[in-house]
Design a protein around this motif. Structure first.
Motif, PDB file in Angstrom:
ATOM      1  N   ARG A  88       0.809  -1.217   0.000  1.00  0.00           N
ATOM      2  CA  ARG A  88       0.000   0.000   0.000  1.00  0.00           C
ATOM      3  C   ARG A  88       0.843   1.268   0.000  1.00  0.00           C
ATOM      4  O   ARG A  88       0.412   2.305  -0.501  1.00  0.00           O
ATOM      5  CB  ARG A  88      -0.910   0.015   1.241  1.00  0.00           C
ATOM      6  N   LEU A  89       2.019   1.216   0.593  1.00  0.00           N
ATOM      7  CA  LEU A  89       2.876   2.387   0.757  1.00  0.00           C
ATOM      8  C   LEU A  89       4.081   2.278  -0.167  1.00  0.00           C
ATOM      9  O   LEU A  89       4.807   1.273  -0.142  1.00  0.00           O
ATOM     10  CB  LEU A  89       3.340   2.511   2.211  1.00  0.00           C
ATOM     11  N   ASP A  90       4.284   3.306  -0.975  1.00  0.00           N
ATOM     12  CA  ASP A  90       5.436   3.323  -1.871  1.00  0.00           C
ATOM     13  C   ASP A  90       6.728   3.440  -1.060  1.00  0.00           C
ATOM     14  O   ASP A  90       6.790   4.146  -0.049  1.00  0.00           O
ATOM     15  CB  ASP A  90       5.325   4.513  -2.834  1.00  0.00           C
ATOM     16  N   ALA A  91       7.783   2.767  -1.528  1.00  0.00           N
ATOM     17  CA  ALA A  91       9.051   2.730  -0.794  1.00  0.00           C
ATOM     18  C   ALA A  91       9.649   4.112  -0.588  1.00  0.00           C
ATOM     19  O   ALA A  91      10.360   4.352   0.393  1.00  0.00           O
ATOM     20  CB  ALA A  91      10.049   1.829  -1.529  1.00  0.00           C
ATOM     21  N   ARG A  92       9.329   5.062  -1.486  1.00  0.00           N
ATOM     22  CA  ARG A  92       9.937   6.388  -1.361  1.00  0.00           C
ATOM     23  C   ARG A  92       9.501   7.105  -0.085  1.00  0.00           C
ATOM     24  O   ARG A  92      10.187   8.006   0.379  1.00  0.00           O
ATOM     25  CB  ARG A  92       9.584   7.236  -2.574  1.00  0.00           C
ATOM     26  N   TYR A  93       8.385   6.678   0.515  1.00  0.00           N
ATOM     27  CA  TYR A  93       7.926   7.325   1.740  1.00  0.00           C
ATOM     28  C   TYR A  93       8.650   6.830   2.985  1.00  0.00           C
ATOM     29  O   TYR A  93       8.579   7.461   4.043  1.00  0.00           O
ATOM     30  CB  TYR A  93       6.425   7.110   1.914  1.00  0.00           C
ATOM     31  N   LEU A  94       9.351   5.704   2.884  1.00  0.00           N
ATOM     32  CA  LEU A  94      10.004   5.143   4.057  1.00  0.00           C
ATOM     33  C   LEU A  94      11.108   6.045   4.601  1.00  0.00           C
ATOM     34  O   LEU A  94      11.501   5.917   5.759  1.00  0.00           O
ATOM     35  CB  LEU A  94      10.563   3.751   3.738  1.00  0.00           C
ATOM     36  N   THR A  95      11.591   6.933   3.787  1.00  0.00           N
ATOM     37  CA  THR A  95      12.656   7.859   4.221  1.00  0.00           C
ATOM     38  C   THR A  95      12.103   9.230   4.587  1.00  0.00           C
ATOM     39  O   THR A  95      12.875  10.176   4.766  1.00  0.00           O
ATOM     40  CB  THR A  95      13.693   8.029   3.102  1.00  0.00           C
ATOM     41  N   THR A  96      10.782   9.351   4.735  1.00  0.00           N
ATOM     42  CA  THR A  96      10.193  10.685   4.918  1.00  0.00           C
ATOM     43  C   THR A  96       9.494  10.862   6.260  1.00  0.00           C
ATOM     44  O   THR A  96       8.654  11.750   6.407  1.00  0.00           O
ATOM     45  CB  THR A  96       9.175  10.974   3.796  1.00  0.00           C
ATOM     46  N   LEU A  97       9.792  10.018   7.252  1.00  0.00           N
ATOM     47  CA  LEU A  97       9.129  10.169   8.542  1.00  0.00           C
ATOM     48  C   LEU A  97       9.348  11.573   9.089  1.00  0.00           C
ATOM     49  O   LEU A  97      10.465  12.064   9.170  1.00  0.00           O
ATOM     50  CB  LEU A  97       9.669   9.138   9.541  1.00  0.00           C
ATOM     51  N   ARG A  98       8.256  12.244   9.430  1.00  0.00           N
ATOM     52  CA  ARG A  98       8.271  13.589  10.028  1.00  0.00           C
ATOM     53  C   ARG A  98       8.857  14.641   9.085  1.00  0.00           C
ATOM     54  O   ARG A  98       9.366  15.667   9.529  1.00  0.00           O
ATOM     55  CB  ARG A  98       9.003  13.584  11.368  1.00  0.00           C
ATOM     56  N   GLU A  99       8.762  14.374   7.807  1.00  0.00           N
ATOM     57  CA  GLU A  99       9.201  15.327   6.792  1.00  0.00           C
ATOM     58  C   GLU A  99       7.957  15.963   6.171  1.00  0.00           C
ATOM     59  O   GLU A  99       6.909  15.324   6.064  1.00  0.00           O
ATOM     60  CB  GLU A  99      10.012  14.574   5.725  1.00  0.00           C
ATOM     61  N   LEU A 100       8.049  17.219   5.769  1.00  0.00           N
ATOM     62  CA  LEU A 100       6.915  17.893   5.159  1.00  0.00           C
ATOM     63  C   LEU A 100       6.431  17.108   3.938  1.00  0.00           C
ATOM     64  O   LEU A 100       7.198  16.833   3.022  1.00  0.00           O
ATOM     65  CB  LEU A 100       7.289  19.313   4.742  1.00  0.00           C
ATOM     66  N   GLY A 101       5.146  16.742   3.962  1.00  0.00           N
ATOM     67  CA  GLY A 101       4.584  15.956   2.870  1.00  0.00           C
ATOM     68  C   GLY A 101       4.856  14.474   2.975  1.00  0.00           C
ATOM     69  O   GLY A 101       4.453  13.711   2.088  1.00  0.00           O
TER      70      GLY A 101
END
Length: 777
Positions: A88-101
């Protein structure tokens, strides 16, 4: 929920990957990604680790599509790891915890790339949301055709059980029959600051059972239970059962040799324990002290199955876990926000079969683990929900507002008028009250439509049906639209938030309206605000309000709620003075509920009867419609001086007779004045912000309400804190005198208190004179 059989070895491998991904999401945000501010990003590796086993069992075996889960705030990285493995979650989001967007710090329905089932973050509120969601689904499913519902699951941190909101919900009379509700308590016995000295899990279990819940405890894993069956096992169990939490946590940080020395203790049975563990391999000794039931997938699955078998009441599973389970920080009293070092993180990769050089690697497509993830994803697929638009709300309900009446009285009559004028709209209205329905004028509505019974059908005799002195008839049915809760404001707004989310969850929008005494809006503020943050759309009515509730005294006189309403995001605050204003604004607020882009509303009403003729509502249809437009924009000029005004009097709500009386006196003294009645200072402030280019609002309306050619010093008056209207000075850069209530109230008559706090006609006249004198100086 499912008869699917899952291989435990495969499930454990998935569990390991979930732990690795959750830990790595936090690791990357803090150790790899750079931030220009230098502020610590944060995250909770320890709190996530304690929930990994439970969440793996839930998502990869137990849950099905209609089920919804409220995930404890600090376990959000686990949720994101699971979403990734489910595809369900694209891998590119795994590095964005607490990042804008990117990934939010805590699960969010509106802001995460994969919407969470529930927004959590304020401890206690997420747990109770599952309860209110279950009730909301029962209501909408009992009144409309909606998709089938499932379990309402909440993953609760043990420290959350300190929150009063938890127990207000647990003991509410509507809760004990909610068999679809399941709470799982993460019993890791550590809070933010420390190891909790006296968690008293047995007492907590008894409290839930006393409230009518089914309780399951998962304390020791299979390996440790096996040791209990050996010679000396009873002594070992007694030793661990009686061990203080702090001592247990310290043992988690001990080597095998240290455990052989410390675990036996110094009391009865120490020799038996020492003999039992003396010849165990080091690995077995270390495993034994860490083998808690909340990390034994077999035991967790069994507990979930037991809870599933109970359908007539809520269930709670107490799962004993370890904070920072399998991490280098486990057992440390300060591990709450601790981060693994790079070396510790790389070591963890080796233990979990992961690759630190490729941390986001998925399972091989042909592996058993990948197949399990695919099966889980298919099972959790939800039926697509199509929004059924709510019926259009009429512009008015045809009532002529005359004589003397309060806005609270007009509010009570409104529902009967709505049911007569627009029955299809009234069918979507659901009212909620925490034991104040009759004193907030909902009695007539209740007599007309009845009380909703959310539980199993019962035949409850109305022993007062033949009592002519009984004003409210408490007739219960499965079709009534009023929900009567116990006297807990947090429960009221919790249920309001979930009733206000059915449009997005179930495809059918409700029109939820809750009433409470206005002074207690502040008590309900946090869960109410959080419900709006989570996407709930509802109307909260605070009544009676202000020192106008004179005889009740300071304990029941609200002061700061006008400011609260103005400052609350996702909500429009209204304080109408007259019945016609209340009717128009309430209809408009209803039209904004249950739809994409909708908004909540807060109404501050009064029990003070006002002469409705003071509103000077035009009779001409075109002029009347123009007045309605102005009322909905935030206010209108109720009187205008023949020429340019020397002063502008601005009033809000029940104080308008004093404002108009002051205008009469000033006019008699030769001081021309305009009188403006604000129905929503909130919308006027938004208009000012829009004109300044820093917000959204109707900037052009300011020129109607306060025309440049009629700019003059302002005296603002309301039954609330005076600073609420201080922004009006910025509309035309004019001097302002802000009158209101800035101290605790007391008992008395309305006129006495108005005079005491300086919101009477004489004080208004004096404030205007002072402004004019200052202008001449």
């Amino acid at each position: 929920m499912t008869e699917e059989r899952t291989d435990l070895t495969t499930l454990e491998a998935v569990q390991d990957r979930v732990l690795w991904l959750a830990t790595s999401i936090v690791h990357h945000a803090n150790r790899v990604r750079s931030t220009s501010s230098g502020v610590k990003v944060g995250g909770h590796q320890a709190s996530s680790a304690s929930m990994v086993s439970v969440m793996t069992a839930l998502y990869f075996h137990h849950l099905r599509g209609p089920d919804r889960v409220s995930v404890k705030p600090h376990a959000s990285p686990v949720l994101h790891a699971i979403e990734y493995l489910l595809g369900r979650l694209d891998a590119r989001y795994l590095t964005t915890l607490r990042e804008l967007g990117g990934l939010q710090s805590y699960p969010s329905r509106l802001k995460d790339p994969v919407p969470a089932d529930f927004s959590t973050g304020s401890v206690g509120i997420g747990a109770t949301a599952a309860v209110w969601s279950a009730i909301a689904h029962r209501y909408v499913a009992g009144h409309f055709e909606v998709p089938r519902g499932g379990r309402a699951v909440a993953l609760v941190g043990d420290a959350e059980l300190d929150e009063g909101a938890i127990w207000e919900a647990v003991v509410d009379p509507v809760v004990p029959h909610l068999g679809e509700v399941l709470w799982i308590v993460d019993l890791n016995r550590q809070s933010l600051d420390r190891v909790v000295p006296n968690m008293a899990a047995g007492r907590l279990v008894s409290m839930f059972e006393a409230a009518g819940w089914h309780a399951v405890t998962v304390k020791y894993g299979r390996h440790l239970r096996g040791l209990f069956e050996r010679d000396g096992g009873a002594a070992l169990r007694r030793r661990i059962d009686q061990m203080p939490n702090e001592e247990y946590q310290r043992l988690l940080r001990s080597s095998a040799d240290e455990l052989r020395d410390r675990l036996p203790g110094s009391g009865r049975g120490r020799r038996e324990v020492a003999k039992l563990i003396a010849d165990l391999p080091d690995g077995d000794v270390l495993r034994a002290i860490r083998d808690l039931g909340g990390h034994d997938l077999s035991d967790v699955l069994a507990a979930l199955a037991e809870a599933d078998a109970v359908t007539d009441r809520p269930s709670v599973v107490f799962a004993y876990t370890i904070k920072a389970w399998r991490l280098a920080t486990q057992g440390h009293p300060a591990n709450h926000s601790a981060l693994l070092t790079q070396e510790q993180w790389e070591h963890l990769a080796g233990e979990l079969g992961a690759d630190a050089s490729d941390p986001w690697a998925a399972f091989p497509p042909d592996s058993e683990e990948a197949a399990l993830c695919h099966r889980a994803a298919d099972r959790l697929e939800r039926e697509r929900v199509e929004l059924v638009p709510a019926p259009p709300v009429p512009a008015d309900v045809g009532r002529t507002h005359a004589g003397h009446a309060s806005t609270q009285q007009a509010f009570g009559r409104f529902f009967v008028d709505l049911a007569h004028e627009a029955p299809d709209v009234a069918a979507h209205v659901v009212t909620v009250s925490p034991d104040v329905a009759s004193s907030t004028n909902l009695g007539g509505w209740i007599n007309r439509v009845g009380i909703w019974n959310s539980g199993p059908p019962t035949h409850r005799i109305d022993w007062f049906a033949d009592d002519t002195d009984s004003l409210v008839r408490w007739r219960e049915s499965t079709h009534g639209p009023h929900n009567e809760l116990g006297i807990a404001e947090g429960n009221l707004v919790g249920l309001l938030g979930e009733l206000g989310a059915t449009w997005s969850r179930d495809g059918t929008g409700l029109l939820p309206i809750g009433t409470l005494y206005d002074p207690f809006v502040n008590r309900a503020l946090e869960p109410w605000s959080f419900g709006i943050y989570a996407g709930g759309q509802s109307i909260l009515v605070g009544t009676p309000s202000g020192v106008t509730l004179a005889p009740e005294g300071g304990a029941h006189q609200s002061i700061i709620t006008p400011s609260v309403g103005l400052e609350q995001p996702g909500c429009v605050a209204w304080e109408p003075a007259f019945g016609q204003d209340l009717e128009w604004t309430l209809l408009h607020a209803l039209s904004r509920l249950g739809r994409p882009g909708g908004t909540s509303a807060y109404f501050r009403l009064s029990t003070r009867p006002l002469d409705q003729g003071l509103a000077a509502v035009p009779d001409d249809p075109a002029a009347r419609e123009e007045r309605r437009r102005q009322v909905l924009a935030g206010g209108y000029r109720v009187r205008a001086a023949a020429g340019a005004p020397a002063v502008v009097l601005v009033g809000v709500g029940a104080i308008m007779p004093e404002v108009l009386a002051a205008a009469d006196e000033l006019t008699a003294e030769g001081v021309p004045c305009d009188v403006v009645c604000l129905t929503s200072p909130d919308l006027v402030f938004r208009a000012l912000r829009a004109r300044q280019g820093v917000g959204e609002g109707d900037a052009a309306f300011l020129d109607e309400l306060f025309p440049p050619a009629r700019a003059a010093p302002i005296v603002s008056v309301l039954d609330g804190h005076p600073h609420t209207l201080s922004f009006l000075s910025a509309v035309r850069s004019t001097p302002i005198a802000c009158l209101g209530v800035d101290d605790f109230g007391q008992s008395g008559d309305v006129e006495d208190l108005y005079r005491h706090f300086g919101i009477d006609a004489d004080t208004i006249v004096g404030a205007a004179a002072d402004l004019l004198d200052a202008g001449r100086a």
